[in-house]
Design a protein around this motif. Structure first.
Motif, PDB file in Angstrom:
ATOM      1  N   ILE A 153      82.116 -90.372 -21.122  1.00 44.25           N
ATOM      2  CA  ILE A 153      83.399 -89.718 -20.828  1.00 44.25           C
ATOM      3  C   ILE A 153      83.663 -89.745 -19.325  1.00 44.25           C
ATOM      4  CG2 ILE A 153      84.657 -87.526 -20.898  1.00 44.25           C
ATOM      5  CD1 ILE A 153      84.467 -88.830 -23.622  1.00 44.25           C
ATOM      6  N   ALA A 154      82.617 -89.444 -18.542  1.00 39.72           N
ATOM      7  CA  ALA A 154      82.754 -89.464 -17.075  1.00 39.72           C
ATOM      8  C   ALA A 154      83.141 -90.860 -16.594  1.00 39.72           C
ATOM      9  CB  ALA A 154      81.449 -89.017 -16.419  1.00 39.72           C
ATOM     10  N   ASN A 155      82.521 -91.888 -17.167  1.00 39.87           N
ATOM     11  CA  ASN A 155      82.849 -93.270 -16.806  1.00 39.87           C
ATOM     12  C   ASN A 155      84.303 -93.595 -17.101  1.00 39.87           C
ATOM     13  OD1 ASN A 155      81.109 -95.252 -15.596  1.00 39.87           O
ATOM     14  ND2 ASN A 155      79.622 -94.797 -17.192  1.00 39.87           N
ATOM     15  N   GLU A 156      84.768 -93.170 -18.294  1.00 37.14           N
ATOM     16  CA  GLU A 156      86.154 -93.449 -18.682  1.00 37.14           C
ATOM     17  C   GLU A 156      87.131 -92.712 -17.766  1.00 37.14           C
ATOM     18  OE1 GLU A 156      88.942 -93.403 -22.729  1.00 37.14           O
ATOM     19  OE2 GLU A 156      86.771 -93.063 -22.873  1.00 37.14           O
ATOM     20  N   PHE A 157      86.772 -91.463 -17.424  1.00 36.67           N
ATOM     21  CA  PHE A 157      87.618 -90.694 -16.506  1.00 36.67           C
ATOM     22  C   PHE A 157      87.725 -91.384 -15.147  1.00 36.67           C
ATOM     23  CE2 PHE A 157      87.422 -87.686 -12.918  1.00 36.67           C
ATOM     24  CZ  PHE A 157      88.713 -87.170 -12.990  1.00 36.67           C
ATOM     25  N   LEU A 158      86.589 -91.823 -14.620  1.00 39.48           N
ATOM     26  CA  LEU A 158      86.578 -92.461 -13.308  1.00 39.48           C
ATOM     27  C   LEU A 158      87.336 -93.785 -13.308  1.00 39.48           C
ATOM     28  CD1 LEU A 158      82.909 -91.658 -12.294  1.00 39.48           C
ATOM     29  CD2 LEU A 158      84.966 -90.780 -11.195  1.00 39.48           C
ATOM     30  N   MET A 159      87.256 -94.510 -14.422  1.00 44.56           N
ATOM     31  CA  MET A 159      88.012 -95.758 -14.529  1.00 44.56           C
ATOM     32  C   MET A 159      89.507 -95.485 -14.391  1.00 44.56           C
ATOM     33  SD  MET A 159      88.093 -99.020 -14.956  1.00 44.56           S
ATOM     34  CE  MET A 159      86.580 -99.600 -15.731  1.00 44.56           C
ATOM     35  N   ILE A 160      89.994 -94.472 -15.132  1.00 52.02           N
ATOM     36  CA  ILE A 160      91.421 -94.118 -15.052  1.00 52.02           C
ATOM     37  C   ILE A 160      91.760 -93.618 -13.652  1.00 52.02           C
ATOM     38  CG2 ILE A 160      93.256 -92.673 -16.023  1.00 52.02           C
ATOM     39  CD1 ILE A 160      91.469 -92.419 -18.566  1.00 52.02           C
TER      40      ILE A 160
ATOM     41  N   GLN B  56      82.882-104.354  -7.445  1.00 54.05           N
ATOM     42  CA  GLN B  56      82.039-103.445  -6.658  1.00 54.05           C
ATOM     43  C   GLN B  56      82.323-101.999  -7.021  1.00 54.05           C
ATOM     44  OE1 GLN B  56      83.616-105.448  -3.089  1.00 54.05           O
ATOM     45  NE2 GLN B  56      81.514-105.376  -2.323  1.00 54.05           N
ATOM     46  N   LEU B  57      83.603-101.724  -7.276  1.00 55.00           N
ATOM     47  CA  LEU B  57      84.022-100.371  -7.624  1.00 55.00           C
ATOM     48  C   LEU B  57      83.369 -99.915  -8.921  1.00 55.00           C
ATOM     49  CD1 LEU B  57      85.984 -98.233  -6.500  1.00 55.00           C
ATOM     50  CD2 LEU B  57      87.719 -99.170  -7.995  1.00 55.00           C
ATOM     51  N   LEU B  58      83.289-100.822  -9.875  1.00 51.37           N
ATOM     52  CA  LEU B  58      82.705-100.485 -11.167  1.00 51.37           C
ATOM     53  C   LEU B  58      81.231-100.108 -11.032  1.00 51.37           C
ATOM     54  CD1 LEU B  58      84.357-103.188 -13.436  1.00 51.37           C
ATOM     55  CD2 LEU B  58      84.673-100.729 -13.594  1.00 51.37           C
ATOM     56  N   SER B  59      80.489-100.810 -10.198  1.00 45.07           N
ATOM     57  CA  SER B  59      79.070-100.489 -10.026  1.00 45.07           C
ATOM     58  C   SER B  59      78.896 -99.121  -9.379  1.00 45.07           C
ATOM     59  CB  SER B  59      78.385-101.568  -9.180  1.00 45.07           C
ATOM     60  OG  SER B  59      78.935-101.583  -7.865  1.00 45.07           O
ATOM     61  N   LYS B  60      79.749 -98.783  -8.413  1.00 48.62           N
ATOM     62  CA  LYS B  60      79.695 -97.463  -7.780  1.00 48.62           C
ATOM     63  C   LYS B  60      80.127 -96.375  -8.757  1.00 48.62           C
ATOM     64  CE  LYS B  60      78.535 -98.949  -3.652  1.00 48.62           C
ATOM     65  NZ  LYS B  60      77.238 -98.605  -3.037  1.00 48.62           N
ATOM     66  N   LYS B  61      81.060 -96.720  -9.640  1.00 46.83           N
ATOM     67  CA  LYS B  61      81.594 -95.748 -10.591  1.00 46.83           C
ATOM     68  C   LYS B  61      80.493 -95.227 -11.514  1.00 46.83           C
ATOM     69  CE  LYS B  61      83.908 -97.425 -13.994  1.00 46.83           C
ATOM     70  NZ  LYS B  61      82.990 -97.055 -15.088  1.00 46.83           N
ATOM     71  N   ASP B  62      79.590 -96.092 -11.942  1.00 48.32           N
ATOM     72  CA  ASP B  62      78.503 -95.673 -12.824  1.00 48.32           C
ATOM     73  C   ASP B  62      77.599 -94.651 -12.141  1.00 48.32           C
ATOM     74  OD1 ASP B  62      79.383 -97.307 -14.825  1.00 48.32           O
ATOM     75  OD2 ASP B  62      78.085 -98.988 -14.285  1.00 48.32           O
ATOM     76  N   GLU B  63      77.313 -94.884 -10.859  1.00 50.68           N
ATOM     77  CA  GLU B  63      76.478 -93.944 -10.114  1.00 50.68           C
ATOM     78  C   GLU B  63      77.165 -92.586  -9.986  1.00 50.68           C
ATOM     79  OE1 GLU B  63      75.439 -95.623  -6.350  1.00 50.68           O
ATOM     80  OE2 GLU B  63      74.793 -97.531  -7.226  1.00 50.68           O
ATOM     81  N   LEU B  64      78.463 -92.610  -9.727  1.00 42.99           N
ATOM     82  CA  LEU B  64      79.205 -91.370  -9.577  1.00 42.99           C
ATOM     83  C   LEU B  64      79.305 -90.631 -10.910  1.00 42.99           C
ATOM     84  CD1 LEU B  64      80.756 -89.494  -7.761  1.00 42.99           C
ATOM     85  CD2 LEU B  64      82.787 -90.889  -8.093  1.00 42.99           C
ATOM     86  N   ALA B  65      79.423 -91.370 -12.006  1.00 43.16           N
ATOM     87  CA  ALA B  65      79.486 -90.740 -13.334  1.00 43.16           C
ATOM     88  C   ALA B  65      78.212 -89.958 -13.617  1.00 43.16           C
ATOM     89  CB  ALA B  65      79.707 -91.812 -14.405  1.00 43.16           C
ATOM     90  N   ILE B  66      77.066 -90.550 -13.294  1.00 41.78           N
ATOM     91  CA  ILE B  66      75.776 -89.864 -13.485  1.00 41.78           C
ATOM     92  C   ILE B  66      75.723 -88.603 -12.629  1.00 41.78           C
ATOM     93  CG2 ILE B  66      73.280 -90.071 -13.134  1.00 41.78           C
ATOM     94  CD1 ILE B  66      73.637 -93.105 -13.716  1.00 41.78           C
ATOM     95  N   PHE B  67      76.207 -88.713 -11.388  1.00 40.02           N
ATOM     96  CA  PHE B  67      76.222 -87.563 -10.476  1.00 40.02           C
ATOM     97  C   PHE B  67      77.089 -86.432 -11.034  1.00 40.02           C
ATOM     98  CE2 PHE B  67      78.561 -85.482  -6.980  1.00 40.02           C
ATOM     99  CZ  PHE B  67      77.512 -84.787  -6.405  1.00 40.02           C
ATOM    100  N   MET B  68      78.267 -86.784 -11.539  1.00 40.49           N
ATOM    101  CA  MET B  68      79.181 -85.765 -12.088  1.00 40.49           C
ATOM    102  C   MET B  68      78.544 -85.023 -13.248  1.00 40.49           C
ATOM    103  SD  MET B  68      82.910 -87.642 -12.022  1.00 40.49           S
ATOM    104  CE  MET B  68      83.838 -86.169 -12.393  1.00 40.49           C
ATOM    105  N   VAL B  69      77.899 -85.754 -14.138  1.00 44.74           N
ATOM    106  CA  VAL B  69      77.269 -85.134 -15.309  1.00 44.74           C
ATOM    107  C   VAL B  69      76.135 -84.209 -14.879  1.00 44.74           C
ATOM    108  CG1 VAL B  69      75.921 -85.613 -17.392  1.00 44.74           C
ATOM    109  CG2 VAL B  69      77.941 -86.986 -16.877  1.00 44.74           C
ATOM    110  N   LYS B  70      75.380 -84.633 -13.855  1.00 46.30           N
ATOM    111  CA  LYS B  70      74.260 -83.807 -13.385  1.00 46.30           C
ATOM    112  C   LYS B  70      74.726 -82.468 -12.834  1.00 46.30           C
ATOM    113  CE  LYS B  70      70.689 -87.246 -12.316  1.00 46.30           C
ATOM    114  NZ  LYS B  70      69.923 -87.908 -11.239  1.00 46.30           N
ATOM    115  N   ILE B  71      75.787 -82.477 -12.045  1.00 44.10           N
ATOM    116  CA  ILE B  71      76.216 -81.212 -11.419  1.00 44.10           C
ATOM    117  C   ILE B  71      77.130 -80.395 -12.328  1.00 44.10           C
ATOM    118  CG2 ILE B  71      76.044 -82.182  -9.110  1.00 44.10           C
ATOM    119  CD1 ILE B  71      79.139 -82.124  -9.014  1.00 44.10           C
TER     120      ILE B  71
END
Length: 667
Positions: free
Chosen positions: A403-410, A373-388
Motif C-alpha cells: 500500500i505504501a509503495n502504491e501511495f508513493l507511486m501516485i 532511479q525514483l522507483l528504487s528510492k521509493k521502495d526504501e521510503l515505503a519500508i521506512f513509512m511502514v516502520k514508523i
C-alpha cells in the motif's frame, strides 16, 4: 413492464415525458395528466417486485398513504397496476434537502425545514403510518415549503400484513435508521430517530455514522454513539445539539415520544424559549463511556469502593475529610496539567512525524530524479513509512508495504506533474486501505483544481480515521480560506489556536487570513509573535509577512523579509516571485526581472506560475521600453496549452499594439 416504458408513451389518461429519478424500488417519470392538464410524477415499481401478493400489498399500503392530505406531504392522486404497478402523485419543483445540505444551508433555515417535516410526521403517525426511510433525499424543498415524499417503505401499524419487503429483511437506509429497525421493530420513534439523523447531517455536514459498506455502518449504529455535533462544528447551539442527540438516543424510550413533542422543542428553540432536551455535558459523556466500557468501569468502581471504605475508617473527623478534599483538588489540578502536557506531546508528535515524512517526500520530489532511479528510492521510503507507522499518530501512515509503495507511486507521479488523474488513483487506493496521509494529498489535489467540496469531504474522512488529530480541522479552515470565506475561516482557526497555541501552521494561516481581510498590522503581529517564539522558523513566516509590509507600502521591510526567507531555504522559490513583485512596485524593473528569471530557471517550478512569470517579465520589459524583448516573453505565454481565451486575446492585443509602437518609432 417497467423496461418497456418510453417517453411520450400513453397509458390510461397519462402521457410520460421523461425519467426524473431512479432507485432500488423503481423509477419516477414526469408525466402529463391529460384529463386535468397538469404535471404529475409517476412512480413505477421495479420489475423485481413480480408476485401478485407483493403487488397487492404495495397497493394496499399506497391507498393508506393516499389518506395523508397535508401541505408538507406529497399528494398521491392515484394508484394502479397497468402498464406496471404505479403511483401518480403531485409533481414538485425544487431541490432535495440532500442538495441543500451540500450547499451549506443556514442553521435557522434548516431548522425551519425540520419543523415542517415534523408536522408531516404528526399527520402520518395519527394515521398509524410510519415512514421508515426518512433521509435528506426524501425531502424536497421549493418556495420555502418542505414536503416529505417516497413512502415506499412505509408501514401501516394497523395492517396485519407484512410490508413490501420480505420478512426478516432490513428496511431503510443504514445511515439514518434507528438500531431497533435493524431488528424489524416499528414505532413512531423510528421516524424521530431518522429525522434526528437528518438534523445531525444538516448541522455537521455528515450523517451520524459513515462506513465503507452497509454492514460497517450497521455495526456502528448498534455499538457506538454518534460524535457530539459541537465536536464537529463548535458554532452549533448547545440547545440544538441537545435536541438532535435526544432524537438519536439508542433507546427509543429516551427519544421524543412523538413528532409533536419534537416539533414543540424545535419551535421553542427558534423562539428562545426553554426546551425539554438537556444540553450534552461532560457528565453525559461519562455516562456514555460507562455504558460502552462496563467491565473497565466495574473494576474502577470496585477499586474506588475499597478506597472510599479505607477513607471512612481512617479519616473520621471532619477536619481530616476537609484536608483530604483539599488534597484531592490538588491532585486533580496536577492530573489536568499532566493531561494538557500529554495532549501537547501528542500534537507535537503528530507534527514531528507528519513533518518528517512530508519533508522526505518533498526532498525526493525536489531531486527531480529520472523515473527508474525514483522507483528504487521509493521502495526504501515505503519500508521506512511502514516502520514508523506504529509510532505515528493513529491512522496517519500506511501499515502495509505494498500500500505504501502504491501511495508513493501516485505521490511522485502527481508531484512531478505527470498527466494522470491523481484524485481518482487515490480514491481507488482508499478502497484498499484508508490512512490520513492519503487524504491529505488527495484534498490538496482537489484544492489545486478548485474542487473545494471534494476537499472538505476528504477532511471529514480524515476525522473518521482520527478525530483527535488537529490537521483535518486545520485543513477545513485552510479550504475555507482558499474559497474566499475569510470570516468563517478565521472563526475556525481562532478556535484551533486556543486549543493549540504553539502550532506554527495554525498561526501562519491565521496571519494569512487577517492579511486577506485587509488587517495587515494584525497579521504582522501574528507573524512577529511566531518569529520571536518559534524554535523552528519556517521561511513562510517571513514570506507571508513580506506581503503585509508590501500592502502597507513598506517595501524595504518586505524585501528584507523575502531575503530572510531565502536564507532559511533557497529551495522556497516562490519567494523570488514575491521579491520581484515588490521591486515592480518600487519601479525597479531590472531587479524584478532578475528575480523572476531565478524562478524560471529553478528546476522544480510550478508550470502555471512559470507562464505567470513570463507575462510579468514581458510587462517589465514593456515598462523599460524594451518592446521586442517584451513581445518575446508574451509569445512564450501563448505557448501555454491551458491559457484561457480572455488572457490569450489580451496578450495578442498587447503584442499587436507593441508592434505598431515599434513601427512608429522606426519611422
Amino acid at each position: 413492464m417497467l423496461h418497456d416504458l418510453r417517453p411520450n408513451q400513453k397509458f390510461a389518461h397519462y402521457q410520460l415525458q421523461q425519467k426524473i429519478g431512479e432507485g432500488g424500488m423503481g423509477s419516477v417519470y414526469r408525466a402529463i395528466d391529460l384529463r386535468l392538464q397538469r404535471a404529475v410524477a409517476i412512480k413505477f415499481i421495479s420489475n423485481q417486485v413480480t408476485s401478485q401478493q407483493d403487488i397487492e400489498r404495495f397497493l394496499r399500503e399506497a391507498r393508506a398513504m393516499a389518506k395523508l392530505d397535508h401541505e408538507n406531504i406529497v399528494k398521491i392522486y392515484e394508484v394502479g397496476i397497468s402498464p406496471a404497478p404505479f403511483i401518480a402523485m403531485e409533481f414538485l419543483e425544487g431541490q432535495t434537502l440532500k442538495e441543500l445540505i451540500q450547499q451549506k444551508l443556514p442553521a435557522q433555515q434548516f431548522v425551519e425545514i425540520i419543523i415542517q417535516v415534523s408536522q408531516a410526521l404528526i399527520v402520518a403517525h395519527r394515521q398509524n403510518i410510519i415512514h421508515r426511510d426518512i433521509k435528506p433525499a426524501n425531502i424536497i424543498v421549493g418556495n420555502g415549503k418542505a414536503k416529505l415524499m417516497d413512502f415506499g417503505l412505509a408501514k401501516n401499524r394497523e395492517s396485519q400484513e407484512q410490508s413490501l419487503s420480505k420478512s426478516g429483511a432490513i428496511i431503510g437506509t443504514a445511515a439514518y435508521m434507528p438500531p431497533e429497525q435493524v431488528k424489524g421493530e416499528t414505532a413512531p420513534t423510528n421516524d424521530i430517530y431518522s429525522l434526528g439523523a437528518v438534523l445531525y447531517e444538516g448541522l455537521t455536514g455528515m450523517p451520524p455514522f459513515q462506513g465503507d459498506n452497509y454492514l460497517n455502518i450497521l455495526s456502528q449504529l448498534v455499538l457506538k454513539d454518534p460524535v457530539a455535533p459541537r465536536d464537529l462544528n463548535p458554532d452549533i447551539s448547545i440547545y440544538l445539539e441537545a435536541i438532535c442527540l435526544k432524537c438519536l438516543h439508542k433507546k427509543p424510550q429516551y427519544r421524543y415520544q412523538s413528532a409533536k413533542s419534537l416539533k414543540q422543542d424545535l419551535v421553542n428553540f427558534m423562539n428562545g424559549q426553554p426546551i425539554v432536551a438537556k444540553p450534552y455535558t461532560n457528565i453525559e459523556r461519562w455516562k456514555k463511556s460507562l455504558a460502552q466500557h462496563k467491565v473497565l468501569f466495574s473494576v474502577i468502581a470496585l477499586f474506588m469502593l475499597g478506597l472510599s471504605t479505607m477513607f471512612v475508617v481512617v479519616l473520621r473527623r471532619g477536619y481530616d475529610l476537609q484536608q483530604a478534599n483539599a488534597k484531592l483538588i490538588e491532585v486533580n489540578k496536577v492530573a489536568e496539567k499532566r493531561t494538557r502536557q500529554r495532549d501537547q506531546q501528542i500534537i507535537q508528535l503528530e507534527n514531528s512525524y507528519q513533518y518528517s515524512v512530508q519533508e522526505i517526500l518533498t526532498l525526493f520530489q525536489k531531486i527531480g530524479l529520472q523515473q527508474p532511479q525514483l522507483l528504487s528510492k521509493k521502495d526504501e521510503l515505503a519500508i521506512f513509512m511502514v516502520k514508523i507507522a506504529r509510532y505515528a499518530p493513529k491512522n496517519l501512515l500506511p501499515t502495509d508495504k505494498e500500500i505504501a509503495n502504491e501511495f508513493l507511486m501516485i505521490y511522485f507521479q502527481t508531484r512531478l506533474g505527470l498527466p494522470i488523474d491523481g484524485t481518482k488513483l487515490y480514491a481507488n487506493l482508499a478502497k484498499k486501505s484508508s490512512f490520513m496521509m492519503l487524504y491529505i494529498e488527495k484534498q490538496a489535489l482537489h484544492c489545486s483544481k478548485g474542487e473545494y467540496q471534494q476537499a472538505l469531504d476528504d477532511c471529514k474522512k480524515m476525522l473518521q480515521l482520527n478525530r483527535s488529530s488537529t490537521h483535518p480541522y486545520y485543513l477545513i479552515a485552510f479550504i475555507l480560506f482558499l474559497e474566499g470565506k475569510y470570516h468563517r475561516a478565521l472563526k475556525r482557526i481562532n478556535i484551533l489556536r486556543k486549543k493549540n497555541p504553539k502550532h506554527i501552521d495554525i498561526a501562519l494561516l491565521r496571519g494569512r487570513i487577517l492579511h486577506a481581510l485587509g488587517r495587515h498590522k494584525d497579521a504582522i503581529r501574528v507573524f512577529n509573535t511566531e518569529i520571536n517564539n518559534a524554535t523552528h522558523i519556517k521561511p513562510q513566516l517571513y514570506y507571508q509577512r513580506s506581503s503585509c509590509y508590501a500592502a502597507l507600502q513598506k517595501f524595504d521591510k518586505g524585501i528584507a523579509d523575502c531575503e530572510k526567507a531565502l536564507e532559511i531555504d533557497r529551495t522556497f522559490i516562490d519567494t523570488y516571485v514575491r521579491l520581484a513583485d515588490i521591486y515592480v512596485k518600487k519601479g525597479k524593473y531590472s531587479v524584478a526581472i532578475d528575480n523572476y528569471q531565478k524562478y524560471v530557471k529553478a528546476p522544480q517550478k510550478n508550470k502555471k506560475m512559470l507562464f505567470v512569470c513570463y507575462n510579468k517579465i514581458a510587462l517589465c520589459f514593456h515598462k523599460k521600453k524594451e518592446f521586442k524583448r517584451a513581445i518575446t516573453y508574451w509569445e512564450k505565454v501563448l505557448q501555454n496549452p491551458k491559457i484561457d481565451k480572455a488572457m490569450k486575446t489580451n496578450i495578442l492585443k498587447q503584442i499587436a499594439k507593441t508592434k505598431r509602437h515599434i513601427t512608429k518609432r522606426q519611422k
